[in-house]
Design an enzyme around this catalytic site. Structure first.
Site, PDB file in Angstrom:
ATOM      1  N   HIS A 202      -5.957   2.086  12.781  1.00  0.00           N
ATOM      2  CA  HIS A 202      -5.026   2.477  11.716  1.00  0.00           C
ATOM      3  C   HIS A 202      -3.678   2.858  12.326  1.00  0.00           C
ATOM      4  CE1 HIS A 202      -3.592   5.042   8.262  1.00  0.00           C
ATOM      5  NE2 HIS A 202      -4.281   4.171   7.543  1.00  0.00           N
ATOM      6  N   ASN A 284      -3.665   6.303  -2.195  1.00  0.00           N
ATOM      7  CA  ASN A 284      -4.209   5.028  -2.679  1.00  0.00           C
ATOM      8  C   ASN A 284      -5.196   5.184  -3.831  1.00  0.00           C
ATOM      9  OD1 ASN A 284      -2.830   3.998  -0.501  1.00  0.00           O
ATOM     10  ND2 ASN A 284      -4.575   2.944   0.408  1.00  0.00           N
ATOM     11  N   SER A 346      -0.370   3.652   3.296  1.00  0.00           N
ATOM     12  CA  SER A 346      -0.237   3.999   4.711  1.00  0.00           C
ATOM     13  C   SER A 346       0.719   3.067   5.431  1.00  0.00           C
ATOM     14  CB  SER A 346      -1.599   3.918   5.414  1.00  0.00           C
ATOM     15  OG  SER A 346      -2.411   5.008   5.094  1.00  0.00           O
TER      16      SER A 346
END
Length: 526
Positions: A202, A284, A346
């Protein structure tokens, strides 16, 4: 070819359908974000932690001494809420709260990246997202050179050819790993959600997107999330304080919490006061409210749009959103050599963090709120329906319009305390080759009495010459222990390329008094 059997948009909707990840508007997820049997508390000045531990039968686990904050565990069988209630009127405890988890939005979804085996540096740099934010034209003007962006996230690949030259070092680890921010995953389902290391890389993906928007910026890697995407409030506080010490100009936070944390909020407030721009993903959950800390006024909250500049179905929205950026199927770095596609707010946030870096290359002394205003004022219109007006920010990030607006000389001076002394950064004046820097006690700034034949003058004190630069670390004598407060120390930076009509290049103050140096002068510019 791409290793993908289900289109990302359909795959995302299937995951949401199976997991029930989207809640009704206005609803919060279940209160499951507590770190079991733990409390964060702040001691009152002069209080002793030993007495507090004994009073409530607590075990100390960790602390941030400069803040008098302690992470403690309650005794087996004790209820955290009851212990907190009993602390309410304790004069030795300034504040206390449950210690909570936070998580990347994609970790909440159990969303994973899709490897793209056909990708290359060329396809990465020329992807649709770069076109949508109009990056190529912007990079002919600014690249973010000299600006430092801290990616506070999971671990990341430090050796990917796309970003290795931008990453400063191995960073820091506040998530209990190997002590660095280098890529690490344990192959275990640490958060017991049925998915293993779903947020692995990530941070790698985010670092690549910072580079896509600001290819000249430096990146400080800071690990506060393990590879299932979870971290703790104390880890985030530590990460933000570390990023500030490392001289970060911009901080990217692509995670959220179901509940707020006074200590995370305090760390963000301190960063903002120090002049650090904090960019946060909106979340989200597809809700008409953003996650914490995206709703704090000190941050730049970023929502996600698709390739048509319409809100991505997963993106949170609300009046706290500052602007939007592409967040669907973004191609970025993954592992040490690969590329992958991933969707989420993100990945919209680091594009905006990169945009902030472009501004600060030109105007390093701007405040975070001034940076936020520039990003918003130059945004391009989105294509959302009228009912989303005012809920997706001022529009979509437009780096071309942003950098085209950075053309005027602005007076901006940024002072911060670095490891080696007081660091000054200022906005360069167009075509200037040399600058003078004055530093001294305000008490020594005095009017020199004049005569009938000469004007009064202002003594600027000792001057230092800086050529072709906009950053200076003041290490003369002893570095300042703390940033000077108003009225204690002054800094003055000005162009010094050629003499003025009075034989010097210092000009006059607002009252017409001529400025003169205490010592020295810069050589004439070319």
């Amino acid at each position: 070819m791409k290793a993908r059997s289900v289109p990302p948009a359909l795959r995302f909707l299937l995951v949401l359908a199976l997991l029930g990840a989207i809640s009704p508007a206005g609803a919060h997820p279940a209160d499951d974000d507590r770190v079991t049997d733990q409390i964060l508390l702040e001691l009152a000045p002069g209080a002793a932690i030993e007495a507090v531990l004994a009073r409530y039968d607590l075990t100390a686990l960790d602390s941030i001494p400069e803040w008098r904050i302690w992470q403690v565990r309650v005794a087996p069988g004790d209820d955290v809420d009851e212990v907190l209630r009993s602390m309410k009127d304790d004069p030795d405890i300034a504040s206390a709260e449950p210690h909570r988890h936070l998580e990347s939005p994609e970790g909440v979804q159990r969303s994973i990246a899709d490897l793209d085996f056909g990708a290359s540096p060329e396809t990465f740099r020329n992807q649709d997202a770069a076109r949508l934010i109009r990056a190529p034209a912007a990079h002919a003007r600014y690249t973010g050179a000299g600006v430092t962006v801290a990616v506070i996230d999971t671990s990341m690949a430090l050796d990917h050819p796309e970003t290795a030259a931008q990453i400063l070092d191995t960073g820091a680890d506040f998530a209990g790993g190997d002590g660095t921010a280098a890529l690490q995953a344990n192959g275990a389902d640490d958060d017991a959600d049925g998915a293993v290391d779903e947020s692995n890389n990530h941070g790698t993906h985010i670092a690549g997107l910072v580079s896509l928007a600001a290819p000249g910026a430096r990146v400080v890697p800071v690990r506060v999330l393990e590879e299932d995407g979870k971290g703790t409030a104390l880890g985030v506080v530590r990460g933000i304080l570390y990023a500030m010490r490392r001289g970060a100009d911009v901080i990217n936070l692509s995670f959220g919490m179901a509940h707020d944390s006074n200590y995370v909020e305090r760390a963000i407030e301190e960063a903002e006061r120090a002049g650090v721009v904090v960019v946060v993903a909106a979340g989200n959950r597809g809700l008409g409210q953003v996650d914490f800390p995206a709703y704090l006024p000190e941050v730049i909250a970023v929502a996600a749009v698709d390739e048509t500049l319409v809100r991505a179905p997963f993106s949170n929205y609300g009046p706290e959103v500052a602007l939007s950026a592409p967040g669907v199927d973004l191609l970025s770095t993954f592992g040490s050599q690969s590329y992958a596609r991933w969707s989420g707010t993100s990945f919209a946030a680091p594009l905006v963090a990169g945009g902030a870096a472009l501004i600060l290359q030109k105007y390093p002394g701007l405040t975070p709120m001034e940076v936020k205003a520039l990003l918003r004022s130059t945004a391009q219109p989105d294509a959302n329906p009228p009912e989303l007006q005012g809920l997706m920010g001022s529009g979509v990030l437009d780096l071309d319009a942003l950098t085209a607006a950075l053309t005027t000389d602005r007076s901006s001076l940024h002072v911060r305390e670095g490891d080696q002394g007081t660091v000054l950064e200022w906005s360069p004046v167009l075509d200037a080759a040399h600058y003078d820097v004055a530093r001294g006690e305000v008490a020594n700034l005095r009017l020199i009495p004049g005569t009938a034949s000469e004007e009064d003058t202002v003594d600027l004190g000792p001057l230092r010459c800086v050529a072709n630069d906009r950053t200076l670390t003041d290490t003369a004598d002893l570095p300042d222990a703390d940033l000077p407060g108003p009225g204690q120390v002054f800094f003055y930076v000005f162009r010094d390329d050629a003499p003025d009509a009075n034989g010097g290049s210092y000009g006059t103050d607002d009252d017409g008094h001529r400025r003169v140096p205490g010592a020295g002068d810069c050589p004439a510019g070319p």
